[in-house]
Scaffold this motif. Structure first.
Motif, short mmCIF file in Angstrom:
data_model
loop_
_atom_site.label_atom_id
_atom_site.label_comp_id
_atom_site.label_asym_id
_atom_site.label_seq_id
_atom_site.Cartn_x
_atom_site.Cartn_y
_atom_site.Cartn_z
N MET A 47 -2.09 22.09 -23.13
CA MET A 47 -0.90 21.49 -22.53
C MET A 47 -1.30 20.21 -21.82
SD MET A 47 0.99 24.81 -20.96
CE MET A 47 1.29 26.28 -21.94
N HIS A 48 -0.31 19.33 -21.60
CA HIS A 48 -0.53 18.03 -20.97
C HIS A 48 0.53 17.80 -19.92
CE1 HIS A 48 -3.30 17.05 -24.29
NE2 HIS A 48 -2.36 17.67 -25.07
N ILE A 49 0.12 17.04 -18.86
CA ILE A 49 1.07 16.64 -17.83
C ILE A 49 0.62 15.31 -17.25
CG2 ILE A 49 -0.14 17.94 -16.04
CD1 ILE A 49 2.59 18.37 -14.69
N THR A 50 1.55 14.48 -16.96
CA THR A 50 1.25 13.15 -16.40
C THR A 50 1.11 13.26 -14.89
OG1 THR A 50 2.55 12.14 -18.16
CG2 THR A 50 2.02 10.76 -16.25
N GLU A 51 0.08 12.54 -14.36
CA GLU A 51 -0.17 12.59 -12.91
C GLU A 51 0.89 11.79 -12.17
OE1 GLU A 51 -3.57 10.55 -11.41
OE2 GLU A 51 -3.38 8.86 -12.79
N GLU A 52 1.01 12.10 -10.91
CA GLU A 52 1.81 11.33 -9.97
C GLU A 52 3.26 11.11 -10.47
OE1 GLU A 52 0.76 10.74 -7.09
OE2 GLU A 52 -1.42 10.94 -7.25
N GLN A 53 3.89 12.18 -11.03
CA GLN A 53 5.29 12.05 -11.47
C GLN A 53 6.20 11.92 -10.27
OE1 GLN A 53 6.59 14.94 -14.31
NE2 GLN A 53 4.63 14.88 -15.47
N ALA A 54 7.22 11.08 -10.40
CA ALA A 54 8.12 10.80 -9.28
C ALA A 54 9.32 11.75 -9.23
CB ALA A 54 8.61 9.36 -9.37
N SER A 55 9.55 12.51 -10.30
CA SER A 55 10.72 13.41 -10.34
C SER A 55 10.51 14.60 -9.40
CB SER A 55 10.94 13.90 -11.77
OG SER A 55 9.78 14.58 -12.24
N ASN A 56 11.61 15.34 -9.22
CA ASN A 56 11.56 16.47 -8.28
C ASN A 56 10.74 17.60 -8.86
OD1 ASN A 56 13.27 15.11 -6.50
ND2 ASN A 56 15.12 15.92 -7.49
N LEU A 57 10.05 18.33 -7.96
CA LEU A 57 9.26 19.49 -8.35
C LEU A 57 10.21 20.66 -8.63
CD1 LEU A 57 6.40 19.17 -5.73
CD2 LEU A 57 6.26 18.68 -8.17
N PRO A 58 9.81 21.67 -9.45
CA PRO A 58 8.57 21.68 -10.24
C PRO A 58 8.67 20.82 -11.48
CG PRO A 58 9.77 23.67 -10.67
CD PRO A 58 10.57 22.95 -9.63
N HIS A 59 7.47 20.44 -12.01
CA HIS A 59 7.40 19.64 -13.22
C HIS A 59 7.04 20.54 -14.39
CE1 HIS A 59 6.29 16.09 -10.36
NE2 HIS A 59 7.63 16.29 -10.45
N TYR A 60 7.75 20.38 -15.46
CA TYR A 60 7.51 21.20 -16.65
C TYR A 60 6.22 20.75 -17.30
CZ TYR A 60 8.10 23.28 -21.27
OH TYR A 60 7.90 24.00 -22.43
N VAL A 61 5.36 21.75 -17.63
CA VAL A 61 4.07 21.45 -18.22
C VAL A 61 4.08 21.77 -19.72
CG1 VAL A 61 1.61 21.97 -18.18
CG2 VAL A 61 2.89 21.88 -16.05
N GLY A 62 4.51 23.00 -20.06
CA GLY A 62 4.51 23.41 -21.46
C GLY A 62 4.97 24.85 -21.58
#
Length: 774
Positions: A47-62
Motif C-alpha cells: 500500500m502507498h500513502i502520500t506524506e503531509e496530506q492536508a485533508s482531514n483525518l483519517p486518511h485512506y491508505v488501502g
C-alpha cells in the motif's frame, strides 16, 4: 496548492500497480499456468500513502482482501503502529491512517494482516505481512553544512582554478521528482567566479589583482527540484581571499639621495639608507637587489639589503679622503630577481636613484708612508748607527709639522727615534744572542705652528731584525764525564763529543776538533759531521799515578773570522774487571751552581721571615703598652680612699692598719703647696698614727699625686710594691702583672670567694679592654 503533488503521487501509484501486475502475469506465463486458476487467500501486495496530506483525518491508505471471507470473519492488523497510526475496518478491510505521516521521519511501515473468526477468535487464514510506503513531497529546503565558507586563490590565476567548494543537503527523496536533488547558483558577486553543479567555485577571469582587491564576498543559492522552477532554496556566504604573488617591482621612494659623511668614518660603516617601496606582501619582496649602473665606485661603496625593512644600506668599503675626492656621484637601480616575469605588470619604468656622497673634511692624524716598517742591522754595531727611517705627513690642507716618538718603549735603552726626522738609531749594543728581534710602536703626531701640543697622532709597527756575526766560539754541547779502565787497550773509544755555537747555526756550519797538546795518552778523531770521538792513544793508565785526566780540546768553527775555544774534558780512571766493567771510580766533583731564579727565591724567603719576626716583636711591645694603658679604657683605678669600716676578713686587717694611711699625712716632711681650700671628695676620718716604711712610701706617692696639676681630681694609688707577710696569695699588685706577658688565667679568682670578687672583676675588665684594642 496541494492538488499537483497529489495527482503526481496517484500517477506514481498507478504506475507501480501496473508494473506489479505485469510482473505477476509474466510469472504465470513462465510457469504455464495460463489455463489454470491460481488460488490466493490474500489478493493484495503493498500500500502507498502520500506524506503531509492536508485533508482531514483519517486518511485512506488501502484495502486488504481475502477470498476466505465469511459472515463471521473479521480483519485484524498487528505489528508496528497497528491500531495506533494505522487501523483497519474489520468488515471491509479498508486501512486508514489516523496521523499525518512524514517520510523524512519514517518512509515505510511493516504490518501483519489477519483474518479471524468473530466467535472463536481463531485465524481463518495464515497471517500475511505487507508494507505501507510513504510517498515523498517536496517539503524540505536545501540546508548548507555551514553558513559561511572560506576560500583562497592566488592573484593572476588562470580561468577555472578552484577557489572553494560548498555543500548543501536536502532531506527529501531524490528519486521522486528530484525533490532531494540540489543545484547551486551564484546570486551575488558572480562577475569574477563561477560555480559548478557539485558546488565547486572557480575563477571566471584571469586577472585577479590582490593590490586592487584582496577579498571577495559572494552569495551562493542552493535549489532543489531542478526540473521545476518553484523548487525550495537556501543561501550561504563565501569569503574568497586573493593571495599575493611577487608581481610588482620595488621602486625608490625618491629620485635622489644625498649623504654627508666625514672622511674619517670607519671602513665597513653605514653611510646611509636607500628607502624603497614594494606593494607586494613583505614575505614576497625580501630579495630586493641593488645594482650600480653609473659611476665606478664599487670599490668604495657597496649596498646590502636590510632583512627587516628591505632598505638598501650603503656601506663604505675603503677609506675616504677629502683631499683626494670631495664628492661621489653614482646611480643605483633596484630590482627583484625572484619576481614572476609572467605575472609582472608590464609598462612600469625602471626604478633608478641618483646617489650623492659629500665627503666632509676633518682633522686627520698623520699618515705613514708605509703600513709597517722592517729593518735589518748587524749585531755589535757602534752606538748611534742609523738603522732606518720612518716618515709620516699631515694629510690635511694645513700640512702641519710631524714629530715622532716611541710609544711602547720596550727597548728604550737600546733604540731611539729622532724626534723631528724619524730616524731610528741604537743607543746601546745590540746582541743577537740576547734579542734577535726588536718590535717598536712609533707614534707620529701633529704640532701646531706656535705650540708643541700634540693634536692628532697615529701609530706604526716597526720590526728590526738583528743579523748575526761570528762573535761566539763553539763549546761543548753538554758536560761530558767519560771513564776509562786502567787496562784500556789502544784505540778504545771512551767518549763521543759534539759542540754548539751561540751564533746562528746554518746547515753550512762546521766544527773542527783537535787536541791542544800532542803529549797526551788520548787522541781526538773528527767525524766530519760536527762530532768527534776520543780514543785511547797508548793505554797503561795507573790510578796510583793519576785518578783523573784533564784533556784540553780545541773546537773551531768556520765563521768569518773563524773562532775557537778550549774545552776541558775530565776523564776518570777506573778499576775494571776482566769483562771491562767498572768496579771502582773516582770522578772529580761536579761544579755546582745556583741559578738566578733560585737565588732570588731564597732571598725573598729570608726577607719574608725577617719581616714576620719584626712584626711579632713590635706587636709584643705594643701589647705591653696597651696592657698598661688599658686600665684607663674602662676608667678602672686602684684608689686609696679613707673609709670607716674594715672588710675582707681578719687577715686583711693584720696585713696593715688602714689608719696608718691617714695618720702618716701629719708626719710627712714635704709640705703641700698652697692651692687654697678645696672641698674634700671623701670624708676625713682621724686614725691613730702608726709609723712604718709602707706608710711613708704611700704618703709620698699621695703627695706626688696631689701636687700633679695634670693628675686626676682625687687621690689614686698608682704604684705600690709591698704586701702583708700573711697574704696567702702572695703579691696582689696589678702593677707588676699588668706589664708582663703572663698567661695566667685570672678566672680562677672567681672561685676563691667574695673576698676576691673585686680583683677578679678588675682583671676580667683588663683583658676585655685589651681585646678591644686589638
Amino acid at each position: 496548492m496541494q492538488q499537483q503533488p497529489v495527482i503526481l503521487v496517484l500517477m506514481v501509484a498507478c504506475q507501480s500497480l501496473a508494473t506489479q501486475a505485469a510482473e505477476e502475469l509474466n510469472i504465470i506465463l513462465k510457469r504455464g499456468y495460463i489455463h489454470q486458476r491460481m488460488k490466493r487467500d490474500w489478493i493484495w501486495n503493498q500500500m502507498h500513502i502520500t506524506e503531509e496530506q492536508a485533508s482531514n483525518l483519517p486518511h485512506y491508505v488501502g484495502k486488504i482482501t481475502s477470498n476466505s471471507i465469511s459472515a463471521n470473519a473479521k480483519y485484524v492488523l498487528q505489528g508496528e503502529y497497528a491500531n495506533t497510526i494505522f487501523k483497519v475496518d474489520e468488515n471491509t478491510g479498508d486501512v486508514y491512517a489516523f496521523e499525518r505521516l512524514d517520510r523524512e521521519k519514517k518512509a515505510e511501515y511493516e504490518l501483519t494482516a489477519l483474518l479471524i473468526d468473530k466467535n472463536t477468535s481463531k485465524t481463518l487464514e495464515p497471517p500475511s505481512k505487507f508494507v505501507i510506503k510513504v510517498y515523498d513531497v517536496n517539503d524540505n529546503n536545501p540546508v548548507f553544512v555551514q553558513k559561511v565558507f572560506e576560500g583562497s586563490v592566488q592573484e593572476m590565476s588562470p580561468i577555472g582554478v578552484s577557489v572553494a567548494k560548498v555543500l548543501a543537503t536536502d532531506a527529501d527523496d531524490p528519486t521522486v521528482a528530484g525533490f532531494g536533488l540540489v543545484t547551486y547558483q551564484i546570486v551575488e558577486g558572480g562577475t569574477y567566479f563561477k560555480i559548478s553543479d557539485d558546488g565547486t567555485i572557480s575563477t571566471a577571469v584571469y586577472n585577479l589583482d590582490r593590490e586592487k582587491q584582496a577579498n571577495y564576498k559572494i552569495v551562493v543559492m542552493a535549489k532543489d527540484t531542478p526540473k521545476l522552477e518553484d523548487g525550495l532554496i537556501s543561501t550561504a556566504t563565501v569569503i574568497i581571499t586573493v593571495t599575493d604573488i611577487n608581481d610588482n617591482l620595488p621602486t625608490f621612494t625618491q629620485n635622489q639621495f644625498a649623504f654627508d659623511v666625514p672622511e674619517n668614518v670607519r671602513v665597513h660603516s653605514e653611510v646611509g639608507r636607500l628607502k624603497v617601496q614594494d606593494i607586494d606582501e613583505p614575505e614576497q619582496n625580501n630579495k630586493t637587489k641593488y645594482s650600480f649602473i653609473r659611476g665606478e665606485f664599487r670599490d668604495t661603496f657597496s649596498v646590502v639589503t636590510s632583512a627587516a625593512t628591505n632598505e638598501g644600506i650603503l656601506i663604505l668599503r675603503k677609506s675616504l679622503d677629502f683631499e683626494s675626492i670631495k664628492v661621489y656621484k653614482f646611480d643605483i637601480e633596484v630590482t627583484d630577481p625572484t619576481i614572476d616575469l609572467r605575472a609582472v605588470k608590464q609598462g612600469g619604468p625602471r626604478s633608478i636613484a641618483s646617489i650623492i656622497v659629500n665627503v666632509l673634511d676633518v682633522d686627520e692624524p698623520p699618515v705613514f708612508s708605509k703600513p709597517s716598517y722592517y729593518f735589518e742591522v748587524k749585531e755589535n754595531v757602534p752606538v748611534g748607527t742609523l738603522i732606518g727611517h720612518v716618515s709620516a705627513r699631515d694629510p690635511d690642507a694645513e700640512k702641519r709639522n710631524v714629530e715622532y716618538l716611541i710609544r711602547r718603549p720596550a727597548d728604550k735603552s737600546l733604540l731611539t727615534v729622532t724626534k723631528t726626522t724619524g730616524s731610528i738609531v741604537n743607543t746601546g749594543t745590540l746582541d743577537r744572542e740576547t734579542n734577535a728581534w726588536h718590535n717598536l710602536t712609533i707614534a707620529a703626531y701633529e704640532i701646531y705652528a706656535n705650540s708643541h701640543m700634540m693634536v692628532k697622532e697615529s701609530h706604526v709597527q716597526v720590526s728590526i731584525k738583528v743579523l748575526d756575526i761570528n762573535d761566539n766560539a763553539p763549546e761543548f754541547a753538554e758536560l761530558y764525564e767519560p771513564k776509562v779502565c786502567e787496562n784500556a787497550a789502544e784505540g778504545t773509544v771512551i767518549a763521543h763529543i759534539s759542540a754548539v755555537d751561540k751564533d746562528e747555526m746554518t746547515p753550512e756550519t762546521r766544527f773542527t776538533y783537535y787536541l791542544d797538546t800532542e803529549r797526551s795518552n788520548f787522541t781526538v778523531q773528527d767525524n766530519h759531521d760536527n762530532t768527534a770521538k776520543v780514543t785511547v792513544k797508548h793505554g797503561g793508565f795507573k790510578r796510583e799515578v793519576s785518578k783523573v785526566y784533564y784533556l784540553p780540546i780545541l773546537i773551531s768553527d768556520n765563521g768569518s773570522p773563524p773562532l775557537n775555544s778550549t774545552n776541558t774534558l775530565t776523564i776518570g780512571i777506573c778499576t775494571c774487571n776482566e769483562k771491562g766493567e767498572y768496579t771502582f771510580c773516582e770522578v772529580a766533583l761536579k761544579q755546582t751552581g745556583i741559578s738566578i731564579q733560585a737565588l732570588v727565591a731564597i732571598l725573598v724567603c729570608i726577607l719574608t721571615i725577617l719581616i714576620i719576626t719584626l712584626l711579632i716583636v713590635l706587636r709584643r711591645r705594643y701589647k705591653k703598652d696597651v696592657a698598661i694603658l688599658g686600665k684607663h679604657v674602662p676608667e678602672i683605678h686602684e684608689q686609696l680612699v679613707a673609709y670607716d669600716e674594715e672588710g675582707g676578713g681578719e687577715m686583711d686587717t693584720n696585713s696593715y692598719d688602714v689608719s696608718v694611711l691617714n695618720s702618716v699625712q701629719r708626719n710627712i716632711t714635704k709640705s703641700r703647696p698652697e692651692i687654697g681650700p678645696e672641698p674634700y671628695l671623701y670624708a676625713q676620718v682621724q686614725k691613730p698614727s702608726r709609723n712604718g716604711e709602707m706608710a711613708i712610701m704611700i704618703e709620698v706617692k699621695k703627695d706626688e699625686a696631689d701636687n700633679d696639676g695634670d693628675g686626676l681630681p682625687y687621690d689614686t694609688l698608682h704604684i705600690y710594691g709591698y704586701e702583708g707577710s700573711e697574704s696567702i696569695v702572695e703579691s696582689l699588685s696589678s702593677l707588676e702583672s699588668g706589664s708582663s706577658d703572663s698567661e695566667i688565667d685570672y678566672d680562677v679568682l672567681n672561685e676563691w670567694g667574695p673576698r676576691f670578687k673585686m680583683l677578679a672583676d678588675l682583671y676580667g675588665l683588663e683583658q676585655n679592654a685589651e681585646e678591644l684594642l686589638f
